[in-house]
Every structure is written in C-alpha cells, then in structure tokens.
Design a protein around this motif. Sequence first.
Motif, mmCIF file in Angstrom:
data_model
loop_
_atom_site.group_PDB
_atom_site.id
_atom_site.type_symbol
_atom_site.label_atom_id
_atom_site.label_comp_id
_atom_site.label_asym_id
_atom_site.label_seq_id
_atom_site.Cartn_x
_atom_site.Cartn_y
_atom_site.Cartn_z
ATOM 1 N N SER A 164 0.845 -1.199 0.000
ATOM 2 C CA SER A 164 0.000 0.000 0.000
ATOM 3 C C SER A 164 0.879 1.246 0.000
ATOM 4 O O SER A 164 2.077 1.178 0.288
ATOM 5 C CB SER A 164 -0.915 0.007 1.233
ATOM 6 N N LYS A 212 -3.463 3.679 0.368
ATOM 7 C CA LYS A 212 -4.015 3.248 -0.918
ATOM 8 C C LYS A 212 -3.396 1.919 -1.356
ATOM 9 O O LYS A 212 -2.175 1.807 -1.484
ATOM 10 C CB LYS A 212 -3.740 4.317 -1.984
ATOM 11 N N ASP A 266 -5.094 -0.112 -6.665
ATOM 12 C CA ASP A 266 -5.795 1.158 -6.860
ATOM 13 C C ASP A 266 -4.842 2.248 -7.353
ATOM 14 O O ASP A 266 -5.170 3.021 -8.267
ATOM 15 C CB ASP A 266 -6.453 1.607 -5.556
ATOM 16 N N GLU A 289 -5.278 4.031 -10.951
ATOM 17 C CA GLU A 289 -5.529 5.474 -10.925
ATOM 18 C C GLU A 289 -4.421 6.235 -11.646
ATOM 19 O O GLU A 289 -4.678 7.206 -12.375
ATOM 20 C CB GLU A 289 -5.656 5.958 -9.483
ATOM 21 N N ARG A 303 -10.327 -5.819 -13.767
ATOM 22 C CA ARG A 303 -10.647 -4.410 -13.509
ATOM 23 C C ARG A 303 -10.265 -3.538 -14.698
ATOM 24 O O ARG A 303 -11.040 -2.680 -15.140
ATOM 25 C CB ARG A 303 -9.890 -3.960 -12.258
#
Length: 608
Positions: A342, A372, A376, A380, A420
């Motif tokens: 993360s 985060k 992700d 992003e 995703r």
Amino acid sequence: MAGRIPQHFIDQLLNRIDVVDLIDAYVPLKKAGANYKACCPFHGEKTPSFTVSPSKQFYHCFGCGANGTAISFLMEYDHMEFRDAIEKLASSAGMEIPEEAQGFTPKNTSVAGVDLYQLMEQVNEFYQTQLRQHKDRDQAVSYLKARGLSGDIAKRFGLGFAPEGWDNLMSQLGSTVSTQKALLDTGMLTENEKKRVYDRFRHRIMFPIHDHRGRIVGFGGRVLESENPQPGNPKYLNSPETPIFHKGSELYGLYAARGGIKDADGVLVVEGYMDVVALAQAGINNAVATLGTATTPMHLQRLFRHTPNITFCFDGDRAGREAAWKALETSLSALQDGFQVSFLFLPDGEDPDTMVKKIGKDAFQALITDAKPLPDFLIENLQTQADVNRLDGRAKLSKLARPLIDKLPNGVLKKLILDRLASITQVSVQDLASQETMNEAEPAQRPNNRQPQAKSDHTGYITPVRRALSLILQYPHLHPEFAALGGIPDDQMRGIGIIQSLYAACVENPNASTATLLERYRQESFFATLSQLANHQHNNMEHLEEDDAKQLINGTICKVIEEYNANEIIRATNELEALSKRARASALSQEDEQRRQTLMNFLRESYK
C-alpha cells in the motif's frame, strides 16, 4: 558471491543439532508421548498444536501448517537467510563451514588483519562516547531534544555524535597503518585528491546502520549546522558502498523493528532514518527506511520475510509520487497472492516526523490503515495518462498497462487487476494481456520425474506414490524396503525419481533423518509439498510401530508397482492400436513389426 555449502556438511550439521533443544531455547516444550508440544510460535493459540519430533528432527503445527527442520525454524522465527541459519547452527555445534571451490569468492570482511565488523563496533562506541562526554555535546543534545527525542530512544537506536574537526576519529582509532586502511575501506575516513586522509563525518548526529544480523555495517549522519547547510555539505550523509555495506540490500531500523513488525503484522517504509526514530518515539515501532536509494528487489525480499504487508510512505508532492511509482514497479514481480503493498501519501510539506507530532500516534496509524492499495494506485495512475472516454485513450491505457501486468506473478491478484482494467478499457482480458501472459496462465505441465502426484482429496486419501514418498521421509531407516521401486523408469511415474533419489541418499547416509532428507530439496519447487508429506499421519497415527510401518510400506510399494504395471498395459495397448491401424493402411517396417510382436507378447503375459 558466497560458495555453495556442501550437502554432506548440511547432513553432518543436522545430525549433530537436536531440533528439540534448539526450539526449546525459544519456545518452552513439554513432553507429549514420543514428541514434544508447545503453543505455536508462528500464530496465536491457547491449545498447543505445535509438535516437535526428535526422531524426525522435524516440527509441525497442526493449526497453521508451519513445519520444517532446525534450519527452517531459524529462517522463519529469526527471519534469517538460509546461509545465516547454517552459520548460526554451525557456530553452536562448533563446526566450520567448508566452501566448494567452484565459483567461490570469499567476502572480504577484514583488511590487513582488522575485522571490519569489530572495527565498526569500535567506531560506534566512539560516537556514542562523544555524545556523552565531548565538550561540544550540548549542541547535539539540544538538537535531539528539539526534535522531541528522549534519552531512552537515543540509547535504543545507538545515536552518537561526530564532533567538528578533521581527525577526531582517525586520531582515536586510526593510529596504525592497518586500522587506518580499514577505516578507509569502511568509508569512515576519506581521502582527497592530494592524498590527505580525514574523517568523513564531522559535526553530525550519527545513526548506526545494522544489517539483518544486527552487525553495524555503516552510518548515517545528520548535519548540525542548520536546515540549509552549506553547498558540498549535505544535510544527510550515508556511508559509501563498502565490503560490508550495500545500500541496495540493507534497510535502516529493520533489525530493531522485528518485534514491532510482528506485533503490527506490517511494516512502514519511510524515506529517512530520523523519521524511523521519531515514529518510534511516538510508539510506532514497525518503521524502516531506505538508505538514500530507491526500493530494490532485495529490500522487498527482506521485508516479505518478516510480514506479508508493506506500506510505503511518501510526500504527496510530485517527487514523492514519482518515488512511489518506482516502488510500485519494483514491487510488482514480488506480489505473490497473500502479499499486500500500500501507499501512504502525506500532505505537502509534511514528513512522518512532523506528521506524527501534529496528529498523534493513533491518527497516524489510522492513515496507515487507510493507505491506498497498490492495485488502486496502479490503475488510478494509468488513468491520469489516458482519457478512457476516447477509444484511442482506452487503447493507450491498454498499452501502458500491458508491461506492468506482465511483471505480476500468475495468481488471483493478477486476474483481478486484469478484470478491472478490462472493465475500464472495455477490452477483453485476452486482448489486454500479452500473449506471453496468456500462455503462462495455462496450467503448467510438470516434469514427469520431478513432482509428486496430485494432492490428497478431502477424504484423506493420497496416491500410492505420494504415500511412498511420505513413508520413506518418515522412516528413512527402513529404506531397504524401497529397493523394489528402483526398476521403475523415473520418466514413467511422477514422483518415482524423487523416491529413488531419497533411497540413494539413505544408502549413502544410513543415519539420515527426515530433516537431512528434506534439506536436500530446499531449492526445489516441490519442497513445501515434501515437507507436508513428511508429517502426513498414516492410519490416523502420528507414528507407527516398526512392524506396522514395514507392513504399510510393503503394501504401498505393491500398489505403486500395480499402478505402474496398469499404466504400462494402457501405454502398450494404445501403442499396439496405433501400429495395427498403420498396418491396415500399409505394410509396417521390419522394426515396427518387431515392436508390434513385442507389445502383443507383453499384453498376453500381462493378462495371464
């Protein structure tokens, strides 16, 4: 590079070490029948399920599945590398590790008879003494107090003081040619173009850097002049690369943070050693720092040995995000399923030191919890580089993502990220992934003679070959019973080659134990499978009496031979059918006709 440790030495070492005594020094064991038990040191439990077998020289936890040899225990409990574990066991047993000559270059840890590790301990003692006794110590102490550090924390991290001056350290420790040369080789002294030798660290707070074994290998120094030191005099200065210090493999604070990482079930990677110390002052004891370099694969390997959860902490500015992206790219290839990485981005102008002082321990830990996740951040960041509302933008996103996806090991995480991205780009997973990735996603064919057969099902049944593997591992002194399997070609049944190799090892070393046999396969992909088989309970019993074990072994060998014979009949039948089909179409060659007759005779004998 370190030489390969000979297998015969590992066998001798494990024969001399008692795994019961080793583990009992860490975890008090209680006698339980033929074995010893304790609450597992690798997971929390109230009822003991951790068993140590003196006959096998092997431990196993029925709760979490942890198992292994004396070497495995040190690697898992003390987070040691394989070689370090061997060195520790050898030292306790009074044995010296021999080196195989091929490709071996010994690591130079001494210069002109001066041990560099011992020298670094003396350097550290010198700096700590200056912090306590030097006439200018007040400036250093005032600086530490202004940063909110207590005397206990300064002592815990071994902080010291390098006074102003060109030759304080050299005068104290470099009085001989040999020690001066060693101080130069460790980077504690430096030499200019005029060959003048002087102290590298001057007028700085000193932070000793420990390796993963707790030895001091270098130092970091924080200048005491001002927040904006003079050009050529950087605010932070690290030791250079030396024979014992490699920035790409060491992390500041890791040795001291081992307990904190275990308690927090995670590690926080920050950018400076003052951040590590400040966080510890606030009660956050699981922080480490890179040493002026980007995160390397070796850093990740070291960290993942301690915890599956890594959080990187960076400034939220552009430089911080660029550094985070480099850490992400390095992390991808190490992200096995079950690992989590993360990213925590702090507000502009803040670092962990200032932030924890501003918001306190609990709020800072909440930031870590809300960091985060890597998937992700990955997605992003890619979306900022392509407009997914445009067709060509989605194509660009796909192109940017492909090389990153290829770095991920095959597994659930890779599939989820692909799904995703496929949803965002409206491109199929097959088109999004490279052909290489799709090929790797296909079930791999395992080599015929190098893998045990399929796992046992939920009923507890295991195949005859796997049972034979389990039995020779658990009862190596009964290895003569397995001689009957030597006639089976090792390319005809999966796992047979391993059984034959184990049998040969037992013939070579009649005193072989479960532990010594297992350690022969530590580098093989099926090592974990063998470790599980070494603890399989046959007939729902932890250990069989010798007569019962012999009976089970002989029955198992008969089943293996029966399975081999049945497979041979199937192979012969299929080959005969193919030859007969060709014979109906055209005449067979003399060689093929002879083969057909051989197969027919074999099948007649088989069905008698």
